[in-house]
Every structure is written in structure tokens, then in C-alpha cells.
Scaffold this active site. Sequence first.
Site, PDB file in Angstrom:
ATOM      1  N   LEU A 123       0.799  -1.181   0.091  1.00 47.59           N
ATOM      2  CA  LEU A 123      -0.065  -0.210  -0.070  1.00 47.59           C
ATOM      3  C   LEU A 123       1.050   1.309   0.075  1.00 47.59           C
ATOM      4  O   LEU A 123       1.781   1.232   0.718  1.00 47.59           O
ATOM      5  CB  LEU A 123      -0.865   0.197   0.987  1.00 47.59           C
ATOM      6  CG  LEU A 123      -2.049  -1.174   1.149  1.00 47.59           C
ATOM      7  CD1 LEU A 123      -2.978  -0.975   2.583  1.00 47.59           C
ATOM      8  CD2 LEU A 123      -2.788  -1.184  -0.111  1.00 47.59           C
ATOM      9  N   GLY A 145       2.215  -6.146   8.231  1.00 53.77           N
ATOM     10  CA  GLY A 145       1.924  -4.747   7.694  1.00 53.77           C
ATOM     11  C   GLY A 145       1.120  -4.412   6.703  1.00 53.77           C
ATOM     12  O   GLY A 145      -0.087  -4.992   6.738  1.00 53.77           O
ATOM     13  N   ASP A 146       1.501  -3.872   5.844  1.00 55.81           N
ATOM     14  CA  ASP A 146       0.641  -3.553   4.468  1.00 55.81           C
ATOM     15  C   ASP A 146       0.965  -4.183   3.301  1.00 55.81           C
ATOM     16  O   ASP A 146       0.878  -3.695   2.114  1.00 55.81           O
ATOM     17  CB  ASP A 146       0.538  -1.922   4.250  1.00 55.81           C
ATOM     18  CG  ASP A 146       2.170  -1.483   3.956  1.00 55.81           C
ATOM     19  OD1 ASP A 146       3.143  -2.031   4.247  1.00 55.81           O
ATOM     20  OD2 ASP A 146       2.372  -0.491   3.235  1.00 55.81           O
ATOM     21  N   GLU A 147       1.434  -5.465   3.397  1.00 53.79           N
ATOM     22  CA  GLU A 147       2.230  -6.196   2.363  1.00 53.79           C
ATOM     23  C   GLU A 147       1.021  -7.394   2.134  1.00 53.79           C
ATOM     24  O   GLU A 147       0.743  -8.201   3.110  1.00 53.79           O
ATOM     25  CB  GLU A 147       3.439  -6.885   2.500  1.00 53.79           C
ATOM     26  CG  GLU A 147       4.515  -5.612   2.626  1.00 53.79           C
ATOM     27  CD  GLU A 147       5.866  -6.380   2.628  1.00 53.79           C
ATOM     28  OE1 GLU A 147       6.774  -5.406   2.091  1.00 53.79           O
ATOM     29  OE2 GLU A 147       6.060  -7.271   2.928  1.00 53.79           O
ATOM     30  N   ASP A 181       7.122   4.430   2.850  1.00 52.68           N
ATOM     31  CA  ASP A 181       5.823   4.502   2.136  1.00 52.68           C
ATOM     32  C   ASP A 181       5.642   5.755   1.729  1.00 52.68           C
ATOM     33  O   ASP A 181       6.225   6.866   2.658  1.00 52.68           O
ATOM     34  CB  ASP A 181       4.566   4.190   3.227  1.00 52.68           C
ATOM     35  CG  ASP A 181       4.343   2.678   3.192  1.00 52.68           C
ATOM     36  OD1 ASP A 181       4.484   1.967   2.143  1.00 52.68           O
ATOM     37  OD2 ASP A 181       3.746   2.000   4.015  1.00 52.68           O
TER      38      ASP A 181
END
Length: 356
Positions: A221, A262-264, A356
Amino acid sequence: MLTPRVLVVNDDPATLLALQTLLADAAERDGYEIVCAHSGEDALREVLQREFAVILLDVKMPGIDGFETAEAIHSHPRSAAVPIIFTTVYSGDDFNRLKAYQSGAADYLLMPVIPQVLQTKVSVFVEMAKNRLELQAKTQALEVLNRDLRVQQMRELKRINAALEAEIVERRRAEQRAQDLATRDPLTRLPNRRSLIERLEHAIAHASRHNECLALLFLDLDKFKAINDTLGHEAGDELLIQVATRIASCLREEDMVARLGGDEFVVLLENLPDATHAAVVAHKIVHAVAAIERIGEHAISTSTSIGISLFPGDGADMQTLMKHADLAMYRAKKQQRGSIRFFRRAMNPAVVPGQD
């Protein structure tokens, strides 16, 4: 062990003494022994030597911390079922609380703890240990009964078998709960890294035997850290749940999406006619994630960058496909966030993941 033991683990001598003092009267009253350890390493040595009814384990310790210690304890067959109560002075840390329950914690207590609460929680597990010890003692006693006591022995054996069957049923339920925790991401309920690796290895073997193509999509993300820091972890968690739902809506029933952490996220597409199908799915996911405009009362703007590797052209094993999809994803993020990139041999292998 004839007397139940309680292991108290804390690297701070004052806290360790306080916990020991809080339990002293209850230990004398309820008939259990308190054993102290000053580190995760000391705790592991104690667990290898003796059995415990319950372990009070500090979260933050030098060397191996409480989570690593719990994982090591539960990885050993002898201590796999030992209940662990985490203790910590860090209040309001929901991430560590979640991590504790993911590690198989029976409870999570903030220090300083109310003495009666601590004593009651410990006493519950001590009582369970006593019942287990009593059951074991009676089972052993049955083995030495002579023929003249056979009728009495059979009656007692039936009662014990019923208790054992009930315990087995409960253990199976606990194992099922543990299996679910081991294979599913607790936040999104998607398969986790372990499940992905098992599925990917099987998919590669199948594709190799049948001369088929498969694709691995590595998603990250964009701006997630900023959203998490600005709106808080609850908003970040809600975003991850929405993203998981939207990714799944873009896939076929036989496809798989997993959360690595996480955001993976990673998507596995099997039995592809060609690489174009992978690109079509990736674009659908990009548009679906970009359509998320609100988290609760907050307006947001986010996107996802996707890297794609293909079997067998980009790798013949799980590690290579994961690495190449990850590399392609970071190339996409570096060049244009919210885009997709296929892995190419010409990509610079020295690309380092950024923020990010």
C-alpha cells in the site's frame, strides 16, 4: 511434578520480587511452588528441566524478549500446552496485546496488577494442573491394582476414561484454535505467510508437472504509514481490512490472497493462459484499492503498487518468485506509485525498499 509450579520471568529484580511477594500467600494456601527466572534464556532452561502449571512472562526483556521466549516454549512438545500470562508495564499497547494472543497467550496483564486478580488467574491454572496430576496419579495407581480389585479397578478406569475423553475433546478444540491462529492473519482473516508458502510450493509442483503458468503478485500500500500515523492504528487496521476485501473481490474462487504482515499482500494466480491475465487482475486490484475514499469519518487517498513474477520464466522455486515479485513491486513504487510492473532480468538487483 508432585506439586504444581508457577514460573515467574522478569528481568527487573524489583518487579520480579513484587510478583513473587504477591503470589506468596496464595502459593502457601493453594499448595504450589514459585520458581523465578531473570531472563528468557533462564526461563527456557527452567522449562526444559521442570514442568509448570502456568508461566508469568515479561514482554520486554533484553536478549530474547517475551514473545520469542513464548514461541520457543510452545515449540517444544513437552511445554507446548503450558499456559502463558504476559505481563507488561506498557499500557495501551494494543499491537503487543494482539501479538501476545497470536503467540498463544492465555492472558495479558498490565503492571501494576491488582493482587487478587493475579492470584485468581494463577490459581485457575494451578487447579487445572492439580486435577491433571490427580488424574495421572490415579491412572498409575490403577496399573498396580491386583486381580482382587479388578471390579473396582474397571469402575475407576471407566470414570478416568470419561475424564480423559473430555480432556481430549477440549485439547482438540484448543489445537483447532491454535491451528487457526497459525495459518490465518488475525486482523483480515486472510491466509498468512505460512499458508501462502505451503500453497505456493504445492502450486509450483503442480504447474511443473502439468506445464502450466502461474503468477505471483506482490502488493504494497502507498501512503499507509502516513495514514496510520495521522489517523491512528484503528484507522490503519480498518484500511487493511477493506483492502483485503477488495483484493479478494477481484480474484477467481481458485486464486489466493494472503497478508504477509504490515501493509504487504501477495496474490497467487494459478493455471494462467498467459501473462496478460495477471496484468488484468493487477489492474483490477489497483482500481479497487484506489476506490477506497473513506475510513470511518475520515477521507483518505491511497493506492497500491504491484510487482508480478511468473512461473517458470521468472523463477522455478518459491524463494525466487517471491524475491522477483518483491523487486518488481519496489520498482513500480519507485517509478510511479499505484502502478504495476512485471519482473525483468534487467531490473537493478540493488534496489532497496524505501519508505511508504
